[in-house]
Structures are given as structure tokens and as C-alpha cells.
Design a protein around this motif. Sequence first.
Motif, PDB file in Angstrom:
ATOM      1  N   UNK A 110       0.835  -1.211   0.000  1.00  0.00           N
ATOM      2  CA  UNK A 110       0.000   0.000   0.000  1.00  0.00           C
ATOM      3  C   UNK A 110       0.869   1.260   0.000  1.00  0.00           C
ATOM      4  N   UNK A 111       1.944   1.256   0.772  1.00  0.00           N
ATOM      5  CA  UNK A 111       2.839   2.417   0.823  1.00  0.00           C
ATOM      6  C   UNK A 111       3.502   2.646  -0.529  1.00  0.00           C
ATOM      7  N   UNK A 112       3.996   1.573  -1.150  1.00  0.00           N
ATOM      8  CA  UNK A 112       4.621   1.710  -2.464  1.00  0.00           C
ATOM      9  C   UNK A 112       3.613   2.158  -3.516  1.00  0.00           C
ATOM     10  N   UNK A 113       2.389   1.675  -3.427  1.00  0.00           N
ATOM     11  CA  UNK A 113       1.347   2.105  -4.350  1.00  0.00           C
ATOM     12  C   UNK A 113       1.069   3.594  -4.199  1.00  0.00           C
ATOM     13  N   UNK A 114       0.973   4.070  -2.956  1.00  0.00           N
ATOM     14  CA  UNK A 114       0.701   5.482  -2.714  1.00  0.00           C
ATOM     15  C   UNK A 114       1.834   6.360  -3.229  1.00  0.00           C
ATOM     16  N   UNK A 115       3.082   5.934  -3.007  1.00  0.00           N
ATOM     17  CA  UNK A 115       4.229   6.697  -3.494  1.00  0.00           C
ATOM     18  C   UNK A 115       4.212   6.758  -5.019  1.00  0.00           C
ATOM     19  N   UNK A 116       3.953   5.627  -5.648  1.00  0.00           N
ATOM     20  CA  UNK A 116       3.894   5.585  -7.105  1.00  0.00           C
ATOM     21  C   UNK A 116       2.787   6.478  -7.640  1.00  0.00           C
ATOM     22  N   UNK A 117       1.642   6.465  -6.975  1.00  0.00           N
ATOM     23  CA  UNK A 117       0.521   7.293  -7.389  1.00  0.00           C
ATOM     24  C   UNK A 117       0.854   8.776  -7.292  1.00  0.00           C
ATOM     25  N   UNK A 118       1.482   9.185  -6.193  1.00  0.00           N
ATOM     26  CA  UNK A 118       1.841  10.591  -6.013  1.00  0.00           C
ATOM     27  C   UNK A 118       2.880  11.020  -7.053  1.00  0.00           C
ATOM     28  N   UNK A 119       3.886  10.196  -7.289  1.00  0.00           N
ATOM     29  CA  UNK A 119       4.906  10.526  -8.279  1.00  0.00           C
ATOM     30  C   UNK A 119       4.272  10.639  -9.664  1.00  0.00           C
ATOM     31  N   UNK A 120       3.367   9.733  -9.969  1.00  0.00           N
ATOM     32  CA  UNK A 120       2.689   9.759 -11.274  1.00  0.00           C
ATOM     33  C   UNK A 120       1.872  11.040 -11.439  1.00  0.00           C
ATOM     34  N   UNK A 121       1.189  11.457 -10.366  1.00  0.00           N
ATOM     35  CA  UNK A 121       0.388  12.677 -10.451  1.00  0.00           C
ATOM     36  C   UNK A 121       1.267  13.928 -10.567  1.00  0.00           C
ATOM     37  N   UNK A 122       2.399  13.938  -9.898  1.00  0.00           N
ATOM     38  CA  UNK A 122       3.287  15.091  -9.953  1.00  0.00           C
ATOM     39  C   UNK A 122       4.010  15.194 -11.294  1.00  0.00           C
ATOM     40  N   UNK A 123       4.312  14.050 -11.894  1.00  0.00           N
ATOM     41  CA  UNK A 123       5.012  14.051 -13.182  1.00  0.00           C
ATOM     42  C   UNK A 123       4.083  14.418 -14.318  1.00  0.00           C
ATOM     43  N   UNK A 124       2.857  14.017 -14.231  1.00  0.00           N
ATOM     44  CA  UNK A 124       1.931  14.280 -15.318  1.00  0.00           C
ATOM     45  C   UNK A 124       2.079  13.250 -16.418  1.00  0.00           C
ATOM     46  N   UNK A 125       1.264  13.397 -17.416  1.00  0.00           N
ATOM     47  CA  UNK A 125       1.312  12.459 -18.555  1.00  0.00           C
ATOM     48  C   UNK A 125       2.313  12.969 -19.577  1.00  0.00           C
ATOM     49  N   UNK A 126       3.021  12.042 -20.207  1.00  0.00           N
ATOM     50  CA  UNK A 126       4.024  12.472 -21.210  1.00  0.00           C
ATOM     51  C   UNK A 126       3.369  12.959 -22.492  1.00  0.00           C
TER      52      UNK A 126
END
Length: 55
Positions: free
Chosen positions: A39-55
Amino acid sequence: MLYWSVIFLIIALVAAVFGFGGIAAASTGVAQILFVLFIILFAITLVVRLLRGRP
């Protein structure tokens, strides 16, 4: 990792049915730790994905 969490949960349930309390407790503990880590790794991945945006 979620796969291993489910495997340890199944081991804990089978051990509890057959009366192996120590094995069931240990397997349950491992399953809980792996699940929380997932769950922690999923949350970190989700936050990083949202901050990076879509390519």
C-alpha cells in the motif's frame, strides 16, 4: 508483492484450521507487513505519477 501477501494469508488460514497457532501467527504477521508495504509503495507511485503528469 500483493501476491506474496495473499500467499502468506492463505498459509495462515490453513495453519489456523489445523491448529498450528505459532505458524498461523507468524504467517499473518508477514502477510500484514507485506500488505502495508504494498500500500505504501502504491501510494508513493501514485503521487509521483500525479506530480510528473502524462508524457
